[in-house]
Design a protein around this motif. Structure first.
Motif, PDB file in Angstrom:
ATOM      1  N   ILE A 137       0.859  -1.185   0.000  1.00  0.00           N
ATOM      2  CA  ILE A 137       0.000   0.000   0.000  1.00  0.00           C
ATOM      3  C   ILE A 137       0.899   1.240   0.000  1.00  0.00           C
ATOM      4  CG2 ILE A 137      -1.757   1.247   1.332  1.00  0.00           C
ATOM      5  CD1 ILE A 137      -2.579  -1.474   2.507  1.00  0.00           C
ATOM      6  N   LYS A 138       0.416   2.310  -0.579  1.00  0.00           N
ATOM      7  CA  LYS A 138       1.198   3.543  -0.658  1.00  0.00           C
ATOM      8  C   LYS A 138       1.733   3.936   0.717  1.00  0.00           C
ATOM      9  CE  LYS A 138       1.027   8.348  -2.210  1.00  0.00           C
ATOM     10  NZ  LYS A 138       0.176   9.454  -2.749  1.00  0.00           N
ATOM     11  N   ASP A 139       3.022   4.229   0.770  1.00  0.00           N
ATOM     12  CA  ASP A 139       3.755   4.648   1.981  1.00  0.00           C
ATOM     13  C   ASP A 139       4.052   3.492   2.937  1.00  0.00           C
ATOM     14  OD1 ASP A 139       3.802   7.306   1.099  1.00  0.00           O
ATOM     15  OD2 ASP A 139       1.869   7.739   2.036  1.00  0.00           O
ATOM     16  N   TRP A 140       3.626   2.270   2.606  1.00  0.00           N
ATOM     17  CA  TRP A 140       3.990   1.106   3.410  1.00  0.00           C
ATOM     18  C   TRP A 140       5.318   0.561   2.889  1.00  0.00           C
ATOM     19  CZ3 TRP A 140       0.321  -2.393   6.345  1.00  0.00           C
ATOM     20  CH2 TRP A 140      -0.811  -1.696   6.796  1.00  0.00           C
ATOM     21  N   LYS A 141       6.027  -0.193   3.719  1.00  0.00           N
ATOM     22  CA  LYS A 141       7.309  -0.786   3.342  1.00  0.00           C
ATOM     23  C   LYS A 141       7.255  -2.293   3.563  1.00  0.00           C
ATOM     24  CE  LYS A 141       9.764   3.385   4.789  1.00  0.00           C
ATOM     25  NZ  LYS A 141      10.701   3.964   5.784  1.00  0.00           N
ATOM     26  N   ARG A 142       7.884  -3.020   2.656  1.00  0.00           N
ATOM     27  CA  ARG A 142       7.911  -4.480   2.779  1.00  0.00           C
ATOM     28  C   ARG A 142       9.115  -4.906   3.598  1.00  0.00           C
ATOM     29  NH1 ARG A 142       5.397  -6.951  -1.986  1.00  0.00           N
ATOM     30  NH2 ARG A 142       3.671  -6.224  -0.688  1.00  0.00           N
ATOM     31  N   SER A 154       3.247  -0.521   8.079  1.00  0.00           N
ATOM     32  CA  SER A 154       2.419   0.675   7.955  1.00  0.00           C
ATOM     33  C   SER A 154       3.223   1.916   8.348  1.00  0.00           C
ATOM     34  CB  SER A 154       1.196   0.547   8.873  1.00  0.00           C
ATOM     35  OG  SER A 154       0.591   1.804   9.089  1.00  0.00           O
ATOM     36  N   PRO A 155       2.911   3.086   7.763  1.00  0.00           N
ATOM     37  CA  PRO A 155       3.617   4.313   8.142  1.00  0.00           C
ATOM     38  C   PRO A 155       3.333   4.750   9.578  1.00  0.00           C
ATOM     39  CG  PRO A 155       1.827   4.783   6.597  1.00  0.00           C
ATOM     40  CD  PRO A 155       1.994   3.299   6.635  1.00  0.00           C
ATOM     41  N   ILE A 156       2.319   4.156  10.237  1.00  0.00           N
ATOM     42  CA  ILE A 156       2.065   4.525  11.635  1.00  0.00           C
ATOM     43  C   ILE A 156       2.664   3.492  12.599  1.00  0.00           C
ATOM     44  CG2 ILE A 156      -0.011   5.814  11.029  1.00  0.00           C
ATOM     45  CD1 ILE A 156      -1.685   3.540  12.211  1.00  0.00           C
ATOM     46  N   LEU A 157       3.434   2.544  12.027  1.00  0.00           N
ATOM     47  CA  LEU A 157       4.133   1.564  12.855  1.00  0.00           C
ATOM     48  C   LEU A 157       5.631   1.666  12.597  1.00  0.00           C
ATOM     49  CD1 LEU A 157       1.874  -1.622  12.440  1.00  0.00           C
ATOM     50  CD2 LEU A 157       1.852   0.028  14.325  1.00  0.00           C
ATOM     51  N   GLU A 158       6.412   1.080  13.489  1.00  0.00           N
ATOM     52  CA  GLU A 158       7.861   1.023  13.326  1.00  0.00           C
ATOM     53  C   GLU A 158       8.361  -0.315  13.851  1.00  0.00           C
ATOM     54  OE1 GLU A 158       9.459   4.134  15.809  1.00  0.00           O
ATOM     55  OE2 GLU A 158       9.096   3.020  17.669  1.00  0.00           O
ATOM     56  N   SER A 202       2.882   8.502  21.085  1.00  0.00           N
ATOM     57  CA  SER A 202       2.970   7.097  20.670  1.00  0.00           C
ATOM     58  C   SER A 202       2.828   6.160  21.857  1.00  0.00           C
ATOM     59  CB  SER A 202       4.311   6.849  19.974  1.00  0.00           C
ATOM     60  OG  SER A 202       4.439   7.664  18.827  1.00  0.00           O
ATOM     61  N   LEU A 203       3.417   6.547  22.988  1.00  0.00           N
ATOM     62  CA  LEU A 203       3.350   5.700  24.185  1.00  0.00           C
ATOM     63  C   LEU A 203       1.939   5.616  24.754  1.00  0.00           C
ATOM     64  CD1 LEU A 203       6.655   6.896  25.901  1.00  0.00           C
ATOM     65  CD2 LEU A 203       6.199   4.583  25.073  1.00  0.00           C
ATOM     66  N   SER A 204       1.088   6.575  24.383  1.00  0.00           N
ATOM     67  CA  SER A 204      -0.279   6.575  24.911  1.00  0.00           C
ATOM     68  C   SER A 204      -1.171   5.554  24.217  1.00  0.00           C
ATOM     69  CB  SER A 204      -0.893   7.972  24.770  1.00  0.00           C
ATOM     70  OG  SER A 204      -1.110   8.280  23.396  1.00  0.00           O
ATOM     71  N   LYS A 205      -0.706   5.010  23.077  1.00  0.00           N
ATOM     72  CA  LYS A 205      -1.482   4.003  22.356  1.00  0.00           C
ATOM     73  C   LYS A 205      -0.772   2.662  22.448  1.00  0.00           C
ATOM     74  CE  LYS A 205      -3.744   7.121  19.091  1.00  0.00           C
ATOM     75  NZ  LYS A 205      -5.074   6.924  19.727  1.00  0.00           N
ATOM     76  N   TYR A 206      -1.537   1.586  22.203  1.00  0.00           N
ATOM     77  CA  TYR A 206      -0.917   0.251  22.307  1.00  0.00           C
ATOM     78  C   TYR A 206      -1.369  -0.662  21.178  1.00  0.00           C
ATOM     79  CZ  TYR A 206       0.482  -4.362  23.775  1.00  0.00           C
ATOM     80  OH  TYR A 206       1.057  -5.598  23.791  1.00  0.00           O
ATOM     81  N   CYS A 207      -0.375  -1.240  20.485  1.00  0.00           N
ATOM     82  CA  CYS A 207      -0.589  -2.383  19.598  1.00  0.00           C
ATOM     83  C   CYS A 207       0.767  -3.015  19.358  1.00  0.00           C
ATOM     84  CB  CYS A 207      -1.266  -1.993  18.287  1.00  0.00           C
ATOM     85  SG  CYS A 207      -0.140  -1.525  16.961  1.00  0.00           S
ATOM     86  N   SER A 317      -7.847  -1.017  13.592  1.00  0.00           N
ATOM     87  CA  SER A 317      -8.468  -2.092  12.817  1.00  0.00           C
ATOM     88  C   SER A 317      -7.958  -2.190  11.376  1.00  0.00           C
ATOM     89  CB  SER A 317      -9.986  -1.920  12.821  1.00  0.00           C
ATOM     90  OG  SER A 317     -10.594  -2.970  12.093  1.00  0.00           O
ATOM     91  N   SER A 318      -8.030  -1.105  10.618  1.00  0.00           N
ATOM     92  CA  SER A 318      -7.630  -1.138   9.213  1.00  0.00           C
ATOM     93  C   SER A 318      -6.143  -1.469   9.064  1.00  0.00           C
ATOM     94  CB  SER A 318      -7.944   0.208   8.553  1.00  0.00           C
ATOM     95  OG  SER A 318      -7.490   0.220   7.209  1.00  0.00           O
ATOM     96  N   THR A 319      -5.308  -0.838   9.889  1.00  0.00           N
ATOM     97  CA  THR A 319      -3.864  -1.063   9.816  1.00  0.00           C
ATOM     98  C   THR A 319      -3.514  -2.512  10.095  1.00  0.00           C
ATOM     99  OG1 THR A 319      -3.303   1.218  10.403  1.00  0.00           O
ATOM    100  CG2 THR A 319      -1.644  -0.462  10.861  1.00  0.00           C
TER     101      THR A 319
END
Length: 333
Positions: A137-142, A154-158, A202-207, A317-319
Motif C-alpha cells: 500500500i502507498k507509503d507502506w514498506k515491505r 504501515s507508516p504509523i508503525l515502526e 505514541s506511548l499513549s497508544k498500544y498495539c 483495525s484497518s492497519t
C-alpha cells in the motif's frame, strides 16, 4: 505327485508387471531377535521406493539420514496377488496392496523384523504457496524477515529497535520503488511509530505485531501446504493446552486472562494455521485483545501475534487487517 508332497509353487510376478510406487512411513515397529538396549526406541520415518529391479529405503533415524538399496531377486505371491513377497539379497519384503496401492510393508532379515507404519496422507492446500502479493500500500514498506518471509510495515508503525537494514528495490515492471527492510533476526516486533524515541503520543497508544520462529526437528510438524485436520475431541484438548500455556505464562506477573475464545483452524493468505484469541489485562489498564496464529512448517512453527487495546479498536483495525493480509511465509520447508 511331487507337487502334492511339496505343495503348489508360488506365482511369480513378471518383471514388467512389478509394482512401482513410493511408500511413505512415519514410524516403524522394530523387533530385533538379539534385542539390544535401544531396540525399537528410535524415532524413524522416511519412504520406500519400489522399482522394477530394486527397492530403495530412505530413513530418517533420530535426525540422521540413512539410505539403503535392495536388489530384487524375485517377486511372488501365494494366495492373493495383493500379498506380495519381494526376495532380495539382504532380506524379504512382504507387501500388501489395497486398490492397487501399497498399504503395508514388512521387512524380514535373519536378525530383525520391521513393520513400516504407513504415513497418513494429508490433503494439500488448494493454492500454491506462497500466494502472490502485489505492491505494498502507498507509503507502506515491505519487510523481509530472516528465514521466515515478508510482512508490510504501515507508516504509523515502526520496527522495535533491533538489527535491520533498509534497501530500495525497484520492480522491473513498475516505475514505482518498493522499500524493503531486511530484518536480520528471527524475531520481529512492530509497534506504534515513535516509541523507539519515547514519544509521549505514541506511548499513549498500544498495539504489537510479533513474528518469530519456534524451532523443532524435521517432521515434528505438518508441512505448510498441508491442511490442518483436527477431530473435534482433539481440538478441544488442544484448546485447553493453549489456554493453560497462556495462563502459566501469566503466573506471578501483573497480567491476567479476562476471556478466552475457542481455538479454531483458520487459513491466512492460503496458509493453514491454528488460531487462538483471548482478552487480557495488565494491572488495571484497559483490556487488550490478542490474536495468535501458529503456522506449522515441517521442522518449525512460525508464530504471528497481533494485539491491540480494545478501546482503540477503530484506530488500529484497518492497519492491523492490512498487516495480516500482507504476511507471507516464503521459507517453505
Amino acid at each position: 505327485m511331487l507337487t502334492l508332497i511339496l505343495g503348489s509353487c508360488a506365482n511369480q510376478v513378471k518383471n514388467e508387471d512389478r509394482t512401482e510406487q513410493e511408500y511413505k512411513f512415519d514410524s516403524v515397529m522394530y523387533i530385533e531377535y538379539k534385542k539390544s538396549d535401544d531396540s525399537g526406541n528410535k524415532d524413524v520415518f522416511g519412504k520406500i521406493i519400489f522399482k522394477k529391479n530394486s527397492i530403495s529405503v530412505e530413513m530418517n533415524v533420530d535426525g540422521q539420514i540413512e539410505n539403503e538399496e535392495f536388489t530384487i531377486r524375485t517377486v511372488t505371491y501365494n494366495n492373493s496377488p495383493n500379498e506380495l513377497k519381494y526376495r532380495t539379497y539382504k532380506g524379504d519384503f512382504t507387501v500388501k496392496l489395497e486398490n492397487d496401492s501399497i498399504s503395508e510393508v514388512t521387512l524380514y532379515t535373519g536378525s530383525f523384523l520391521t513393520t513400516f507404519n504407513k504415513k497418513k496422507e494429508i490433503p494439500s492446500t488448494k493454492n500454491k504457496l506462497p500466494l502472490e502479493i502485489g505492491k505494498p500500500i502507498k507509503d507502506w514498506k515491505r519487510i523481509e524477515i530472516k528465514d521466515i518471509g515478508t510482512i508490510d510495515l504501515s507508516p504509523i508503525l515502526e520496527i522495535q529497535a533491533g538489527k535491520y537494514r533498509i534497501k530500495n528495490q525497484e520492480y522491473k515492471d513498475s516505475i514505482e520503488n518498493i522499500w524493503k527492510v531486511d530484518f536480520l533476526e528471527s524475531k520481529l516486533t512492530l509497534q506504534p511509530k515513535g516509541i523507539n524515541e519515547h514519544n509521549e503520543t505514541s506511548l499513549s497508544k498500544y498495539c504489537r505485531v510479533m513474528v518469530e520462529t519456534i524451532e523443532g526437528n524435521p517432521n515434528d510438524f505438518q508441512r505448510l501446504n498441508e491442511q490442518i485436520i483436527v477431530p473435534s475431541t482433539e481440538l478441544s484438548e488442544l484448546n485447553n493446552q493453549f489456554k493453560n500455556q497462556v495462563q502459566q505464562g501469566f503466573y506471578n506477573t501483573p497480567l491476567k486472562l479476562i476471556e478466552w475464545y475457542p481455538l479454531s483452524i483458520n487459513e491466512i493468505n492460503g496458509m493453514p494455521c491454528i488460531h487462538a484469541s483471548y482478552k487480557r489485562q495488565f494491572k488495571d489498564q484497559p483490556y487488550v485483545m490478542v490474536d495468535l496464529y501458529r503456522f506449522m512448517n515441517y521442522d518449525r512453527i512460525v508464530s504471528l501475534t497481533i494485539s491491540y487495546r480494545i478501546s482503540e479498536k477503530d484506530y488500529w483495525s484497518s492497519t492491523l487487517n492490512n498487516t495480516l493480509k500482507s504476511f507471507r511465509i516464503t521459507n517453505i520447508k
